[in-house]
Motif scaffolding. Structure first.
Motif: not given
Lengths: 448, 448
Positions: B367-396
């Motif tokens: 509920d604390a995340v806005e409509e045009h916001e997201s917190f996304v993350a992925v993990e790779f086989e080798d253990g690498t993690k990447l994450e991104v916080h989008v505050e205002h989506a493209l096109g918003s």
């Protein structure tokens, strides 16, 4: 599973599954609809809709606009015939629910039968009954909550009834008919706010056209939900705070909704019929007793609460609005002893004697009074009081119009517009629909 | 008084009342709509609807079906163009409300302008803005209750927007426009249950056609309520448990809803755009770091709750359904680094690499995340993690597509269907609508 169960049942239904009473009332429903549609073409709603639609339509095709010699494409015929069939508010009504079943279904089905050709009377009757059962089951499942919030239930369920009937005639498979039902169900047409305006009959024409096109779209491959009626954000939950779909669908083929159909003796909102019946009886008593009905000093009625919910219009200015004014209905019933189309014209509503009497009418609501019941009374200048208790209004399920009375109604209603001879031929055609080898011929019959 | 106030304001609105920013975003809205409608004609929903409607229509008339060389009557063109404009889910969206404003209004208005002829660009823009303001004001007035129960708000309010725009072009008087609004408002089209099927874009076409015909019917004299929006058993009360009509209508001309319009960079449900934006950023990072995106072992997103409300489909089987699957969107964004029409075809949805990755996606609501916001993350086989916080989506609203980006979008989208040269001509026509002396010429321009 309601959508799939309904589609499966509807496609499986054969003429041979229909009982004799079901066939009889289906045929009466069809001829009553035809009378309303033929005569209703003269009403302003139909004329205005024709004026509106003609710039968009090339007037050629196989589907007749009843009451005219015009044939057009099926969606346009369904639209105009649907409006005309409800324009007089003289159609049919389900016993337990203010659904007028035939309008949306017949308007769509006849137009498609003429378009396709070679549909015989038995196939047609099976499709008609399937459509009526469909719309009434889903209507009963959401009544009264759906209705009381303001939806015009005839047209809101009518889209689905028309889609089922047309889908059956067009030989959709079960999945296609599920989708046709869903496509129809997301187009919800008609609210009470239109009552007393030409938009009310428009609802019925638009529902017929919408249901027809929903079936055609599904057949052409437009995908839709397979569960439109029961899905969490589908029809029943969106349009009603209560639904009982599964239980109602379970009674398909065991409880025939069409056997609960009734026919209006008066061209106005059915909820006033018990009071009108009573006031006409009072008129007749007054004539017998040589009392002057223009000397009435006050008029009362104690009625079911839905009378005031729907017809509490003290100052109608058009014939159409008069059909939804219990005060106007009282005045004409008492003054003329009848409530025919003549009593619901602009002229009748503006007649000064009628206006004077309607101002003396007081209506009260009583939860203990049934929908088809009324207690009406009047008082004359000389102090004479007359009162009547109507237990079951003329035209109600318990006191229905006979087939003979329906024929008289048809001949009167249609004869006013196209003359008695053609009216008689039209009645013969429609009332013999069961024997027709091609339903398209029915309409040709009366045109000649 | 909402209906009367809206009608009065809409008829009084002149091009000279529009501010420069309003004109700019109106023109962008129109060209974005045109791109969607031209390209969307190739989508199955448009093709199936054309197959369905053609038996009922004589293919002659002045109104173009975009993406074809066919001209038909205005109601049919509005219907098909409306479907096409929404078929790619690539259109526009109001900042505060999931209304896609241009679809119903433009589809109706352009068809009528071609039919009537001699409508110049300034008149057209004023009518377009009036229609958009009308639909958005009433939509905001019933949001979110009306939407959350399951109505597809674009089409439910779109009938009224189309009626207002067309009514203005057809020179209705105030009382006629009140009735047109009421006639449109009692035809409520579209529910969430259709999402992911071709019925969803159908809603928009049907809304355009319904609004158009409501204006035409009112002009032809079909009477309707004068208070359809606010009446006790009229639109706002029937379709919503809450309404704020008076307050919203009061802001007409001071708060321009069209200035809150935004344009989609990705052809799918907008609610997923913040997550898609983040996943595309992760893809780009992975490429830069020479990480193999097929070696991702898990994908997460923390999003606004409406993401799962609308797009929680783990196993879509068609491109259309993929537009409403956050899992599919994750897979294509991460694998291909883009979300264009190519990523939302049946083929893309059924691609085994895409299927394998989508099964690794987990989405949680916050509920604390806005409509045009997201917190996304992925993990790779080798253990690498990447994450991104989008505050205002493209096109918003806060991070909008520029006019230049909108042009690129148009040329890509339309160029795929009719080639770059014709796409360029089409863009030039529509983006210069303000200077047009006859809007009917816009369409002729790109046909040549």
């Amino acid at each position: 599973m309601a959508t799939k169960a309904l589609a499966t049942w509807a496609l499986a239904l054969q003429f041979s599954n229909l009982t004799a009473p079901v066939i009889e009332i289906a045929v009466n429903s069809i001829s009553n609809w035809a009378g309303c549609a033929i005569a209703g073409y003269e009403q302003p709603a139909s004329v205005h809709a024709m004026d509106a639609i003609l710039p968009f339509v090339v007037p050629q095709g196989n589907s007749t606009i009843l009451g005219t010699d015009l044939s057009v494409d099926a969606q346009t015929a369904a639209f105009i015939n649907g409006i005309a069939s409800h324009a007089d508010d003289y159609d049919d009504t389900h016993r337990d629910n203010p659904i007028h079943p035939s309008g949306p279904v017949m308007s769509a089905l006849l137009a498609v039968a003429e378009w396709k050709g070679s549909i015989n009377g038995e196939e047609f009757l099976a499709a008609f009954v399937a459509g009526v059962e469909a719309e009434c089951k889903i209507g009963v499942a959401v009544f009264p909550e759906h209705y009381n919030v303001g939806w015009h239930i005839t047209s809101t369920v009518g889209t689905v009834g028309a889609a089922v009937a047309v889908g059956k005639i067009l030989d959709l498979d079960v999945a296609q008919l599920q989708q046709a039902i869903s496509i129809a169900s997301v187009q919800v047409i008609g609210m009470h706010e239109s009552f007393g305006t030409e938009t009310k009959p428009f609802h019925v024409g638009r529902a017929a056209q919408t249901g027809l096109m929903s079936a055609v779209l599904a057949k052409a491959g437009l995908t839709g939900s397979l569960e439109g009626l029961e899905a969490e954000r589908g029809w029943s939950h969106v349009v009603s705070t209560r639904e009982n779909l599964t239980a109602e669908i379970d009674t398909l083929g065991s409880v025939w909704e069409i056997s609960l159909n009734t026919f209006k003796p008066f061209p106005c909102d059915r909820i006033m019929h018990a009071a009108i019946d009573g006031w006409i009886q009072i008129h007749d008593q007054a004539v017998q007793k040589q009392l002057d009905v223009t000397k009435i000093t006050n008029v009362t009625a104690r009625c079911h609460p839905r009378v005031l919910f729907l017809t509490d219009d003290p100052e109608p200015t058009t014939g159409l609005a008069g059909k939804f004014s219990v005060y106007h209905a009282a005045a004409v019933s008492l003054l003329f002893g009848q409530a025919t189309p003549t009593q619901f014209t602009d002229e009748a509503v503006q007649n000064s004697t009628v206006v004077a009497l309607r101002e003396k009418v007081e209506v009260t609501s009583d939860d203990a009074v049934e929908e088809h019941e009324s207690f009406v009374a009047v008082e004359f200048e000389d102090g004479t009081k007359l009162e009547v208790h109507v237990e079951h209004a003329l035209g109600s399920y318990e006191n229905p119009l006979t087939t003979e009375q329906l024929k008289e109604k048809f001949l009167d209603q249609v004869g006013r517009v196209i003359g008695k001879d053609r009216a008689t031929k039209a009645y013969e055609s429609f009332s013999n629909i069961g024997n027709s080898t091609d339903v398209a011929d029915l309409v040709k019959g009366y045109k000649d």
